[in-house]
Motif scaffolding. Structure first.
Motif, PDB file in Angstrom:
ATOM      1  N   ALA A 174      11.958   6.703 -42.702  1.00  0.00           N
ATOM      2  CA  ALA A 174      11.082   5.547 -42.928  1.00  0.00           C
ATOM      3  C   ALA A 174      10.888   4.757 -41.640  1.00  0.00           C
ATOM      4  O   ALA A 174       9.784   4.280 -41.344  1.00  0.00           O
ATOM      5  N   ALA A 175      11.970   4.605 -40.868  1.00  0.00           N
ATOM      6  CA  ALA A 175      11.870   3.874 -39.599  1.00  0.00           C
ATOM      7  C   ALA A 175      10.941   4.609 -38.626  1.00  0.00           C
ATOM      8  O   ALA A 175      10.137   3.993 -37.917  1.00  0.00           O
ATOM      9  N   ALA A 176      11.065   5.934 -38.593  1.00  0.00           N
ATOM     10  CA  ALA A 176      10.211   6.725 -37.701  1.00  0.00           C
ATOM     11  C   ALA A 176       8.748   6.613 -38.114  1.00  0.00           C
ATOM     12  O   ALA A 176       7.852   6.468 -37.267  1.00  0.00           O
ATOM     13  N   GLN A 177       8.495   6.683 -39.434  1.00  0.00           N
ATOM     14  CA  GLN A 177       7.121   6.566 -39.919  1.00  0.00           C
ATOM     15  C   GLN A 177       6.528   5.195 -39.597  1.00  0.00           C
ATOM     16  O   GLN A 177       5.348   5.078 -39.233  1.00  0.00           O
ATOM     17  N   ALA A 178       7.343   4.156 -39.726  1.00  0.00           N
ATOM     18  CA  ALA A 178       6.872   2.807 -39.416  1.00  0.00           C
ATOM     19  C   ALA A 178       6.521   2.677 -37.933  1.00  0.00           C
ATOM     20  O   ALA A 178       5.518   2.043 -37.570  1.00  0.00           O
ATOM     21  N   GLN A 179       7.338   3.288 -37.066  1.00  0.00           N
ATOM     22  CA  GLN A 179       7.066   3.237 -35.635  1.00  0.00           C
ATOM     23  C   GLN A 179       5.787   4.006 -35.286  1.00  0.00           C
ATOM     24  O   GLN A 179       4.999   3.577 -34.445  1.00  0.00           O
ATOM     25  N   ILE A 180       5.596   5.130 -35.970  1.00  0.00           N
ATOM     26  CA  ILE A 180       4.375   5.918 -35.743  1.00  0.00           C
ATOM     27  C   ILE A 180       3.147   5.104 -36.126  1.00  0.00           C
ATOM     28  O   ILE A 180       2.149   5.067 -35.396  1.00  0.00           O
ATOM     29  N   GLN A 181       3.212   4.423 -37.274  1.00  0.00           N
ATOM     30  CA  GLN A 181       2.083   3.602 -37.708  1.00  0.00           C
ATOM     31  C   GLN A 181       1.818   2.459 -36.735  1.00  0.00           C
ATOM     32  O   GLN A 181       0.658   2.128 -36.439  1.00  0.00           O
ATOM     33  N   ALA A 182       2.884   1.862 -36.223  1.00  0.00           N
ATOM     34  CA  ALA A 182       2.720   0.772 -35.253  1.00  0.00           C
ATOM     35  C   ALA A 182       2.061   1.284 -33.972  1.00  0.00           C
ATOM     36  O   ALA A 182       1.198   0.618 -33.387  1.00  0.00           O
ATOM     37  N   ASN A 183       2.481   2.473 -33.534  1.00  0.00           N
ATOM     38  CA  ASN A 183       1.881   3.060 -32.332  1.00  0.00           C
ATOM     39  C   ASN A 183       0.397   3.367 -32.544  1.00  0.00           C
ATOM     40  O   ASN A 183      -0.418   3.178 -31.639  1.00  0.00           O
ATOM     41  N   VAL A 184       0.069   3.853 -33.756  1.00  0.00           N
ATOM     42  CA  VAL A 184      -1.327   4.157 -34.064  1.00  0.00           C
ATOM     43  C   VAL A 184      -2.162   2.884 -34.034  1.00  0.00           C
ATOM     44  O   VAL A 184      -3.265   2.843 -33.452  1.00  0.00           O
ATOM     45  N   GLN A 185      -1.651   1.824 -34.659  1.00  0.00           N
ATOM     46  CA  GLN A 185      -2.402   0.570 -34.682  1.00  0.00           C
ATOM     47  C   GLN A 185      -2.602   0.016 -33.279  1.00  0.00           C
ATOM     48  O   GLN A 185      -3.696  -0.472 -32.939  1.00  0.00           O
ATOM     49  N   ALA A 186      -1.563   0.116 -32.439  1.00  0.00           N
ATOM     50  CA  ALA A 186      -1.693  -0.355 -31.059  1.00  0.00           C
ATOM     51  C   ALA A 186      -2.707   0.497 -30.292  1.00  0.00           C
ATOM     52  O   ALA A 186      -3.505  -0.020 -29.503  1.00  0.00           O
ATOM     53  N   GLY A 187      -2.662   1.832 -30.526  1.00  0.00           N
ATOM     54  CA  GLY A 187      -3.600   2.720 -29.857  1.00  0.00           C
ATOM     55  C   GLY A 187      -5.041   2.448 -30.259  1.00  0.00           C
ATOM     56  O   GLY A 187      -5.938   2.412 -29.415  1.00  0.00           O
ATOM     57  N   VAL A 188      -5.272   2.244 -31.552  1.00  0.00           N
ATOM     58  CA  VAL A 188      -6.622   1.939 -32.039  1.00  0.00           C
ATOM     59  C   VAL A 188      -7.113   0.629 -31.446  1.00  0.00           C
ATOM     60  O   VAL A 188      -8.284   0.489 -31.045  1.00  0.00           O
ATOM     61  N   SER A 189      -6.215  -0.367 -31.369  1.00  0.00           N
ATOM     62  CA  SER A 189      -6.584  -1.656 -30.795  1.00  0.00           C
ATOM     63  C   SER A 189      -6.977  -1.512 -29.323  1.00  0.00           C
ATOM     64  O   SER A 189      -7.951  -2.123 -28.868  1.00  0.00           O
ATOM     65  N   ASN A 190      -6.221  -0.695 -28.569  1.00  0.00           N
ATOM     66  CA  ASN A 190      -6.544  -0.480 -27.153  1.00  0.00           C
ATOM     67  C   ASN A 190      -7.890   0.230 -26.981  1.00  0.00           C
ATOM     68  O   ASN A 190      -8.673  -0.112 -26.094  1.00  0.00           O
ATOM     69  N   ILE A 191      -8.132   1.223 -27.842  1.00  0.00           N
ATOM     70  CA  ILE A 191      -9.406   1.951 -27.773  1.00  0.00           C
ATOM     71  C   ILE A 191     -10.570   1.012 -28.061  1.00  0.00           C
ATOM     72  O   ILE A 191     -11.597   1.042 -27.383  1.00  0.00           O
ATOM     73  N   GLN A 192     -10.411   0.158 -29.067  1.00  0.00           N
ATOM     74  CA  GLN A 192     -11.474  -0.784 -29.415  1.00  0.00           C
ATOM     75  C   GLN A 192     -11.703  -1.794 -28.293  1.00  0.00           C
ATOM     76  O   GLN A 192     -12.848  -2.165 -27.996  1.00  0.00           O
ATOM     77  N   SER A 193     -10.611  -2.218 -27.641  1.00  0.00           N
ATOM     78  CA  SER A 193     -10.742  -3.167 -26.530  1.00  0.00           C
ATOM     79  C   SER A 193     -11.481  -2.525 -25.358  1.00  0.00           C
ATOM     80  O   SER A 193     -12.340  -3.157 -24.722  1.00  0.00           O
ATOM     81  N   ASP A 194     -11.131  -1.259 -25.066  1.00  0.00           N
ATOM     82  CA  ASP A 194     -11.826  -0.547 -23.993  1.00  0.00           C
ATOM     83  C   ASP A 194     -13.311  -0.382 -24.309  1.00  0.00           C
ATOM     84  O   ASP A 194     -14.167  -0.531 -23.423  1.00  0.00           O
ATOM     85  N   LEU A 195     -13.618  -0.089 -25.570  1.00  0.00           N
ATOM     86  CA  LEU A 195     -15.014   0.077 -25.976  1.00  0.00           C
ATOM     87  C   LEU A 195     -15.773  -1.232 -25.808  1.00  0.00           C
ATOM     88  O   LEU A 195     -16.916  -1.243 -25.311  1.00  0.00           O
ATOM     89  N   GLN A 196     -15.147  -2.337 -26.184  1.00  0.00           N
ATOM     90  CA  GLN A 196     -15.808  -3.631 -26.050  1.00  0.00           C
ATOM     91  C   GLN A 196     -16.030  -3.987 -24.583  1.00  0.00           C
ATOM     92  O   GLN A 196     -17.081  -4.520 -24.207  1.00  0.00           O
ATOM     93  N   ARG A 197     -15.051  -3.648 -23.726  1.00  0.00           N
ATOM     94  CA  ARG A 197     -15.216  -3.895 -22.291  1.00  0.00           C
ATOM     95  C   ARG A 197     -16.376  -3.070 -21.729  1.00  0.00           C
ATOM     96  O   ARG A 197     -17.146  -3.544 -20.886  1.00  0.00           O
TER      97      ARG A 197
END
Length: 265
Positions: A174-197
């Motif tokens: 469960a801890a590993a899955q939670a970390q994976i989800q957090a990494n995905v959310q951070a990655g999506v946020s970075n991609i969206q920020s780059d797109l906006q830039r």
């Protein structure tokens, strides 16, 4: 005869190993091509050429430095001195590099490039997360190795073997899955920020605009990738057509090609 051929082949191989690998360094410089029709000057990293007719003042500015194969980034300025409005877009501009025609990117095409790149990054991120999630869900495998010697009336014999056990740790999974989800959310946020830039950087990009009499307009545009054919010089011609008038601006790219030989022995 076969022995001689084999000997020559071995000698060629040895020579190639001794000579090693060759690498190239390519340095390019960009400048305006002198013309009686154009006034050329530099301003803050731009090479600017200016032409003027009875109805229009047209200036073409190109970045004074680019790498081989890179697209060009240019700026078009138009002042309408005529009595009629004129429409301006990348469709008014043609780009020729030596004998090759190179397309210019419209605003919509450049926007789609940024969107497609972001979509590819999201897909790669999702596939990576799926593989990590599958791995985290698998039970842990423990392998035990054993060996020894047995003694009997018939003599001695050695034995060895392995055994495996599978354990599942719900909390760790469960801890590993939670970390994976957090990494995905951070990655999506970075991609969206780059797109906006990238979208923000397109402010001032050349879009279809009507320039009325007495008004001026300027817009930036970009080409597709240019070509590099190991030529010491390459001629870039940008032609602007306005209401039947043609304004041609030429630039020269000079390439300094240095070959470096690295010996293996």
């Amino acid at each position: 005869m076969l022995y001689r051929i084999s000997r020559l082949a071995v000698m060629a191989l040895v020579l190639s190993m001794i000579s090693g690998c060759a690498t190239q360094t390519i340095n390019t410089s960009f400048d305006a091509l002198p013309s009686d029709d154009s006034l050329a000057y530099f301003s803050e990293g731009w090479i600017i050429q200016k032409q003027e007719s009875e109805d229009f003042v047209v200036q073409m500015a190109v970045r004074d430095g680019k790498q081989a194969w890179e697209p060009i980034t240019a700026l078009l300025f138009i002042q309408n001195k005529s009595e009629e409005p004129v429409n301006v877009s990348v469709e008014n501009i043609s780009f020729q590099q030596d004998e090759y025609s190179i397309d210019l990117l419209s605003y919509n095409e450049l926007t789609q490039q940024h969107i497609s790149r972001a979509q590819s990054q999201r897909t790669a991120l999702a596939l990576s997360a799926m593989a990590q999630s599958f791995s985290a869900a698998q039970p842990q495998t423990t392998t035990t190795y054993g060996s020894g010697t047995a003694y009997g009336s018939a003599g001695t014999t050695s034995y060895y073997g392995t055994s495996q056990s599978y354990t599942r740790d719900p909390a760790a999974s469960a801890a590993a899955q939670a970390q994976i989800q957090a990494n995905v959310q951070a990655g999506v946020s970075n991609i969206q920020s780059d797109l906006q830039r990238n979208f923000d950087s397109m402010d001032g990009y050349l879009q279809k605009t009507t320039v009325f009499p007495g008004q001026s307009y300027s817009g930036r545009f970009q080409s597709q990738m240019t070509r590099f054919d190991q030529r010491p010089e390459s001629i870039y011609a940008l032609t602007v057509e306005l209401d039947g008038e043609r304004f041609s601006f030429k630039f020269i790219e000079e390439a300094d090609i240095q070959t470096h030989q690295r010996k293996l022995f």
